[in-house]
Design a protein around this motif. Sequence first.
Motif, PDB file in Angstrom:
ATOM      1  N   MET A 188      25.807 -23.608 -31.958  1.00  0.00           N
ATOM      2  CA  MET A 188      26.310 -24.503 -30.933  1.00  0.00           C
ATOM      3  C   MET A 188      27.113 -25.642 -31.554  1.00  0.00           C
ATOM      4  O   MET A 188      28.155 -26.045 -31.030  1.00  0.00           O
ATOM      5  N   THR A 189      26.640 -26.160 -32.681  1.00  0.00           N
ATOM      6  CA  THR A 189      27.361 -27.239 -33.360  1.00  0.00           C
ATOM      7  C   THR A 189      28.740 -26.777 -33.808  1.00  0.00           C
ATOM      8  O   THR A 189      29.747 -27.461 -33.611  1.00  0.00           O
ATOM      9  N   SER A 190      28.813 -25.573 -34.393  1.00  0.00           N
ATOM     10  CA  SER A 190      30.094 -25.032 -34.845  1.00  0.00           C
ATOM     11  C   SER A 190      31.043 -24.824 -33.669  1.00  0.00           C
ATOM     12  O   SER A 190      32.245 -25.101 -33.756  1.00  0.00           O
ATOM     13  N   ARG A 191      30.492 -24.343 -32.548  1.00  0.00           N
ATOM     14  CA  ARG A 191      31.343 -24.085 -31.383  1.00  0.00           C
ATOM     15  C   ARG A 191      31.879 -25.390 -30.800  1.00  0.00           C
ATOM     16  O   ARG A 191      33.050 -25.472 -30.406  1.00  0.00           O
ATOM     17  N   ALA A 192      31.047 -26.408 -30.725  1.00  0.00           N
ATOM     18  CA  ALA A 192      31.492 -27.697 -30.207  1.00  0.00           C
ATOM     19  C   ALA A 192      32.593 -28.275 -31.093  1.00  0.00           C
ATOM     20  O   ALA A 192      33.570 -28.850 -30.596  1.00  0.00           O
ATOM     21  N   GLU A 193      32.492 -28.098 -32.397  1.00  0.00           N
ATOM     22  CA  GLU A 193      33.527 -28.584 -33.318  1.00  0.00           C
ATOM     23  C   GLU A 193      34.818 -27.800 -33.136  1.00  0.00           C
ATOM     24  O   GLU A 193      35.915 -28.354 -33.164  1.00  0.00           O
ATOM     25  N   GLN A 194      34.695 -26.484 -32.947  1.00  0.00           N
ATOM     26  CA  GLN A 194      35.882 -25.647 -32.761  1.00  0.00           C
ATOM     27  C   GLN A 194      36.639 -26.023 -31.494  1.00  0.00           C
ATOM     28  O   GLN A 194      37.866 -26.020 -31.448  1.00  0.00           O
ATOM     29  N   GLY A 196      36.374 -29.063 -29.800  1.00  0.00           N
ATOM     30  CA  GLY A 196      36.819 -30.447 -29.839  1.00  0.00           C
ATOM     31  C   GLY A 196      36.777 -31.125 -28.479  1.00  0.00           C
ATOM     32  O   GLY A 196      35.811 -31.000 -27.720  1.00  0.00           O
ATOM     33  N   VAL A 197      37.866 -31.834 -28.141  1.00  0.00           N
ATOM     34  CA  VAL A 197      37.897 -32.617 -26.903  1.00  0.00           C
ATOM     35  C   VAL A 197      37.841 -31.742 -25.660  1.00  0.00           C
ATOM     36  O   VAL A 197      37.546 -32.234 -24.568  1.00  0.00           O
ATOM     37  N   ALA A 198      38.122 -30.445 -25.787  1.00  0.00           N
ATOM     38  CA  ALA A 198      38.109 -29.568 -24.616  1.00  0.00           C
ATOM     39  C   ALA A 198      36.718 -29.489 -23.998  1.00  0.00           C
ATOM     40  O   ALA A 198      36.579 -29.389 -22.785  1.00  0.00           O
ATOM     41  N   VAL A 199      35.689 -29.517 -24.816  1.00  0.00           N
ATOM     42  CA  VAL A 199      34.329 -29.476 -24.293  1.00  0.00           C
ATOM     43  C   VAL A 199      33.753 -30.880 -24.140  1.00  0.00           C
ATOM     44  O   VAL A 199      32.875 -31.121 -23.319  1.00  0.00           O
ATOM     45  N   GLY A 200      34.263 -31.819 -24.903  1.00  0.00           N
ATOM     46  CA  GLY A 200      33.821 -33.201 -24.771  1.00  0.00           C
ATOM     47  C   GLY A 200      32.493 -33.480 -25.459  1.00  0.00           C
ATOM     48  O   GLY A 200      31.964 -32.650 -26.210  1.00  0.00           O
ATOM     49  N   ARG A 201      31.943 -34.647 -25.179  1.00  0.00           N
ATOM     50  CA  ARG A 201      30.681 -35.058 -25.790  1.00  0.00           C
ATOM     51  C   ARG A 201      29.493 -34.437 -25.061  1.00  0.00           C
ATOM     52  O   ARG A 201      29.560 -34.172 -23.856  1.00  0.00           O
ATOM     53  N   ILE A 222      28.794 -26.343 -19.862  1.00  0.00           N
ATOM     54  CA  ILE A 222      27.651 -26.116 -20.744  1.00  0.00           C
ATOM     55  C   ILE A 222      28.041 -25.134 -21.840  1.00  0.00           C
ATOM     56  O   ILE A 222      28.898 -24.257 -21.641  1.00  0.00           O
ATOM     57  N   LEU A 223      27.425 -25.287 -23.003  1.00  0.00           N
ATOM     58  CA  LEU A 223      27.491 -24.294 -24.063  1.00  0.00           C
ATOM     59  C   LEU A 223      26.168 -23.550 -24.062  1.00  0.00           C
ATOM     60  O   LEU A 223      25.094 -24.156 -23.977  1.00  0.00           O
ATOM     61  N   VAL A 224      26.241 -22.224 -24.155  1.00  0.00           N
ATOM     62  CA  VAL A 224      25.055 -21.373 -24.121  1.00  0.00           C
ATOM     63  C   VAL A 224      25.016 -20.553 -25.405  1.00  0.00           C
ATOM     64  O   VAL A 224      25.898 -19.722 -25.635  1.00  0.00           O
ATOM     65  N   LYS A 225      23.994 -20.796 -26.226  1.00  0.00           N
ATOM     66  CA  LYS A 225      23.836 -20.006 -27.451  1.00  0.00           C
ATOM     67  C   LYS A 225      22.912 -18.828 -27.161  1.00  0.00           C
ATOM     68  O   LYS A 225      21.796 -19.002 -26.668  1.00  0.00           O
ATOM     69  N   VAL A 226      23.404 -17.637 -27.467  1.00  0.00           N
ATOM     70  CA  VAL A 226      22.678 -16.410 -27.183  1.00  0.00           C
ATOM     71  C   VAL A 226      22.402 -15.706 -28.502  1.00  0.00           C
ATOM     72  O   VAL A 226      23.335 -15.448 -29.284  1.00  0.00           O
ATOM     73  N   THR A 227      21.151 -15.381 -28.760  1.00  0.00           N
ATOM     74  CA  THR A 227      20.788 -14.663 -29.985  1.00  0.00           C
ATOM     75  C   THR A 227      20.333 -13.264 -29.606  1.00  0.00           C
ATOM     76  O   THR A 227      19.360 -13.097 -28.855  1.00  0.00           O
ATOM     77  N   ARG A 228      21.068 -12.272 -30.085  1.00  0.00           N
ATOM     78  CA  ARG A 228      20.740 -10.874 -29.818  1.00  0.00           C
ATOM     79  C   ARG A 228      20.787 -10.116 -31.146  1.00  0.00           C
ATOM     80  O   ARG A 228      21.765 -10.236 -31.901  1.00  0.00           O
ATOM     81  N   SER A 229      19.735  -9.340 -31.427  1.00  0.00           N
ATOM     82  CA  SER A 229      19.662  -8.541 -32.653  1.00  0.00           C
ATOM     83  C   SER A 229      19.909  -9.403 -33.895  1.00  0.00           C
ATOM     84  O   SER A 229      20.591  -8.977 -34.845  1.00  0.00           O
ATOM     85  N   GLY A 230      19.388 -10.613 -33.850  1.00  0.00           N
ATOM     86  CA  GLY A 230      19.506 -11.500 -35.003  1.00  0.00           C
ATOM     87  C   GLY A 230      20.851 -12.173 -35.160  1.00  0.00           C
ATOM     88  O   GLY A 230      21.056 -12.927 -36.116  1.00  0.00           O
TER      89      GLY A 230
END
Length: 447
Positions: A188-194, A196-201, A222-230
């Motif tokens: 999620m942190t990497s995605r928010a950095e990628q 930038g301002v498009a997703v905001g704080r 919202i950002l949704v992190k999904v973990t499937r098969s590791g």
Amino acid sequence: MEGQRGEWSGPRADRAGRGARHRRRRAGVGLAVALMVLATDVVAGSATAAPPPALAPANVGPVGAAAAEAPAGATGTTVVQAARRSALTAGVRERRLRKGETFWLFGRLTVGGSPASGRDVVAQRKRPNESGWRTVGRDTTNGSGRYRVRIRAGAVYEYRAIYRGSSTAQASWTPRIGVRLTTADRSMTSRAEQMGVAVGRPTSGLRQVTRTVVSRSYRTGILVKVTRSGRARTWWVHGGILSQYRDRGGAKGRLGAPVMDPLCGLARSGCVQRFEGGVLYANADGATAFTGLKGVRGEVVAAARSQVGYTVRHDPDNGARYDWHSKYNAWARTDAPWCGLFQSWFFKASGHPTLVPQSTTWTAYRDSVRRNRPTGSTPRVGALAFVSYVASGEASHVMFVVQVAGSRIKVIHGNTGGGGRLPSGRRGVVEQWVPESQVLYYAYPRY
């Protein structure tokens, strides 16, 4: 002195004639040089007539790959008075993306060295081994000359931006920018950095939705992190899609977790997004829809279903305009009967305009489908079903198949009274079951 040749003769006359001709040639060369210098400020270009390479501006984007190249067919040296030199840049925040992630091609346009506002900039893409470019989005520059085009990564493509020019400004284009796909985890942190301002704080903390799904609210969704098969992926849900998603229970509901970002920038500012349990569609008109179908078919069906319930009144006193003039007629700029226009619209509104003809008359649509798409007698979800309501027996109406059950098919179609389902004097978009025996033949888009 050509007018006096008959009066002069001998060596002196020959030398004088050669001297005059030499002076004229020198004057002509000087004039040509002056015109060439002037031409650097007056050559204008467009998608089909851009400056030749010697006069083209050096367009170097923040992220570049190859040298700038002219758009296909960009040859010619049309001279337009007062056309100024333009320069266009393009960049992306990241060049290695996961399939289905949103990114932005962004940059700045200047004309005559100054920021150019209110100008259309087009984003195009192609595969590295292809020669033709396809438009994937556009934006209008702001007061600082900046533009930003939203794109959903789908394959390994090269991208570029083009300003097509005007009567007062030259065309310009950017170098190609290669964007590759990766299968690495996306936190999620990497995605928010990628993004930038498009997703905001962030506006909330982390929320454990299910054992494998974590979400967090941000300024634009919202950002949704999904973990499937590791493996971890993080997707963005926002706008009209987000409200529908929450109403249907989010990741705990029938839809489950998202499998990619929404595809946006479609007709009527529409967005369509895929989830584990189906597809959601929403546009700026407030039209929304859900389908349990997945993939491209699901996106097309959701866009079509969002229009169910739209109606128009019979207008016998409209002059030359078609009696049942609809918003699809207005979109296509034609007064033709609109059952085929409706299909062209919702395929385009789902982001897949090339799957069916984008024709402006019924006969052109019908005949193009027959020539360019496989046909048969087997009903399939996503097929086009042609029927006849005329004495000749020729196909006069088309429906879109969304479900098959024995001898019946469920269809969505436009410019219909729905077999009495709509009030007298109205026609519209209807979803209904019909006997499969009504169908003359089916045509199968290449999903």
